[in-house]
Design an enzyme around this catalytic site. Structure first.
Site, PDB file in Angstrom:
ATOM      1  N   HIS A   1       0.873  -1.188   0.000  1.00  0.00           N
ATOM      2  CA  HIS A   1       0.000   0.000   0.000  1.00  0.00           C
ATOM      3  C   HIS A   1       0.907   1.235   0.000  1.00  0.00           C
ATOM      4  O   HIS A   1       1.728   1.388  -0.903  1.00  0.00           O
ATOM      5  CB  HIS A   1      -0.931  -0.111   1.213  1.00  0.00           C
ATOM      6  CG  HIS A   1      -2.051   0.873   1.287  1.00  0.00           C
ATOM      7  ND1 HIS A   1      -2.382   1.747   0.288  1.00  0.00           N
ATOM      8  CD2 HIS A   1      -2.952   1.118   2.293  1.00  0.00           C
ATOM      9  CE1 HIS A   1      -3.427   2.482   0.656  1.00  0.00           C
ATOM     10  NE2 HIS A   1      -3.785   2.127   1.874  1.00  0.00           N
TER      11      HIS A   1
ATOM     12  N   HIS B   1      -2.469  -2.387  -9.760  1.00  0.00           N
ATOM     13  CA  HIS B   1      -3.494  -1.791  -8.889  1.00  0.00           C
ATOM     14  C   HIS B   1      -4.688  -2.718  -8.805  1.00  0.00           C
ATOM     15  O   HIS B   1      -5.018  -3.381  -9.795  1.00  0.00           O
ATOM     16  CB  HIS B   1      -3.932  -0.415  -9.426  1.00  0.00           C
ATOM     17  CG  HIS B   1      -4.568   0.413  -8.387  1.00  0.00           C
ATOM     18  ND1 HIS B   1      -5.909   0.323  -8.089  1.00  0.00           N
ATOM     19  CD2 HIS B   1      -4.047   1.336  -7.532  1.00  0.00           C
ATOM     20  CE1 HIS B   1      -6.184   1.158  -7.109  1.00  0.00           C
ATOM     21  NE2 HIS B   1      -5.078   1.781  -6.740  1.00  0.00           N
TER      22      HIS B   1
ATOM     23  N   ASP C   1       2.273   5.525  -6.534  1.00  0.00           N
ATOM     24  CA  ASP C   1       3.520   5.479  -5.769  1.00  0.00           C
ATOM     25  C   ASP C   1       4.768   5.542  -6.646  1.00  0.00           C
ATOM     26  O   ASP C   1       5.857   5.780  -6.135  1.00  0.00           O
ATOM     27  CB  ASP C   1       3.561   4.192  -4.933  1.00  0.00           C
ATOM     28  CG  ASP C   1       2.599   4.273  -3.756  1.00  0.00           C
ATOM     29  OD1 ASP C   1       2.654   5.277  -3.046  1.00  0.00           O
ATOM     30  OD2 ASP C   1       1.788   3.354  -3.584  1.00  0.00           O
TER      31      ASP C   1
END
Ligand code: CMC
Length: 375
Positions: A220, A259, A310
């Site tokens: 995450h 994802h 990210d």
């Protein structure tokens, strides 16, 4: 029981009117406002207001809201003292989790879940996150914390406390934009963790502490830090393809890719990629941007995976001169706005969240007395 979905993939667990996403089209909205419009035009303060009040603020509302955030930046001195007692090996996320948990003890009535008290608490939490994170950055390096600014936005204050001087406005604007884009993301793992805790009617500090714990994992929010470490191992654009070939051969997870919901480009990545390029040009050093581009191309070619939020945030923060260990705390400094919006929503229409598990263990096991179980 049937229909069991490991990881709750595509399971709709609750109703929410905060954030909408379409993974196929790569669309993301907060209360219907497109993330691209927010990224281009909004500020973190305005976005946090939108998440809590379900509407964009007027000029006066925004000015008052910003002032309230500024007024809530200081930490109770005893918590700062407590931070001086922690081992300097503690990560910023461990310290954030610990101090946010301890904050409930400095709230005269943490159980008051009225809307007014909960909004005030949410504001306090958002305001104080950078103070905790940056204070720890100084303390663990043997320095005294820098007091928060008594003006300036969330991003400017973050960079000011980190560097001890007013930041370059271009960098502060970029960080502000990054905060806007990280502020909420539907029922991601940390928001879900926060809502599960809130749904037991635990207080907001307990709920946000759960969310911080969930965010810290490398699948995450912890991914951004791992992305930068990977880019550093790769070291230059020409090495990227071979590195990815090897990583895939070794069945490694490439951080910053894939994802659960998006099946196309994460809309936030588009802005972060452009920011990474701009920072490279400004520094006259395209190494991190170009290495990232090569990694992106190789993973797309070999695994068909897209970058997520990210991936480019890693090089953006690095080129801003932010220590790598602060990448995930930056994410938290923004997502706390979304967590608290979801906790407010949970309190306003609560039902305990308690799913079932499909049992796959033995059906009947005889109880054997301990004397008969051998050594
Ligand atoms: N690198 C290599 N293979 C991957 C990756 C990756 N990053 N992501 C997915 N895959 C493969 C995976 O090996 C699997 O292949 P196979 O079917 O052959 O076994 C397939 O894609 C499906 O993966 P999954 O783990 O079942 O997918 P998921 O929806 O459970 O996982 C994810 C989503 C984000 C955890 C995963 O893509 C991942 O581990 N990414 C790397 C960590 C990361 O960047 N996390 C940040 C997520 S987005 C922002 C945030 O939440 O912070």
């Amino acid at each position: 029981m049937s229909n069991t979905t490991d990881g709750l993939e595509d399971v709709v667990a609750l109703h929410s009117h905060i954030c909408d996403m379409d993974g196929r089209l790569g669309k993301l909205t907060y209360f219907g406002v497109d993330i691209h419009d927010l990224a281009r035009n909004s500020s973190f303060e305005e976005t946090a207001y939108l998440l809590w009040y379900a509407a964009l603020p007027t000029r006066t509302q925004l000015a008052n809201f910003t002032q309230q955030l500024i007024a809530n930046r200081a930490l109770p001195p005893r918590l700062l003292e407590m931070m001086h007692l922690l081992p300097t090996s503690a990560t910023p996320m461990e310290v954030l989790r610990t101090i946010v948990s301890a904050l409930s003890m400095f709230d005269s009535d943490p159980q008051d879940k009225s809307l007014a008290a909960s909004r005030q608490r949410a504001l306090r939490l958002v305001a104080v996150f950078p103070t905790i994170i940056i204070a720890w950055e100084h303390i663990r390096n043997g320095r005294e914390p820098v007091a928060p600014l008594t003006d300036g936005n969330h991003a400017t204050n973050f960079l000011y406390m980190l560097k001890g001087e007013m930041p370059d406005p271009v960098l502060a604007n970029m960080l502000d934009k990054a905060f806007v884009m990280h502020a909420d993301h539907e029922l991601n793992a940390s928001t879900f963790a926060g809502r599960v805790t809130a749904a037991t009617l635990a207080d907001m500090y307990a709920s946000v502490t759960s969310a911080i714990g969930a965010l810290s994992g490398p699948l995450h929010g912890g991914a951004n830090e791992q992305v930068m470490r990977m880019l550093m191992r790769i070291s230059e654009p020409a090495q990227a393809h071979a590195y990815i070939v090897d990583a895939i051969k070794n069945k490694e997870r490439i951080m910053g890719f894939g994802h659960r919901v998006y099946r196309t480009e994460d809309p936030r990545a588009t802005h972060l990629r452009a920011m990474s390029e701009e920072l490279g040009k400004r520094a006259n050093d395209m190494r991190w941007y170009e290495t990232s581009r090569e990694v992106e191309a190789a993973v797309k070619e070999l695994k068909g995976l897209y970058v997520n939020v990210d991936f480019y945030s890693a090089s953006v923060y690095y080129m801003m001169g932010i220590p790598i260990e602060l990448d995930t705390p930056i994410f938290a400094s923004s997502r706390v706005a979304g967590w608290t919006a979801h906790i407010l929503e949970q309190y306003s229409n609560n039902r305990l969240i308690r799913p079932r598990a499909e049992y796959t263990g033995p059906k009947v096991t005889e109880y054997t007395p301990i004397e008969q179980r051998g050594e």
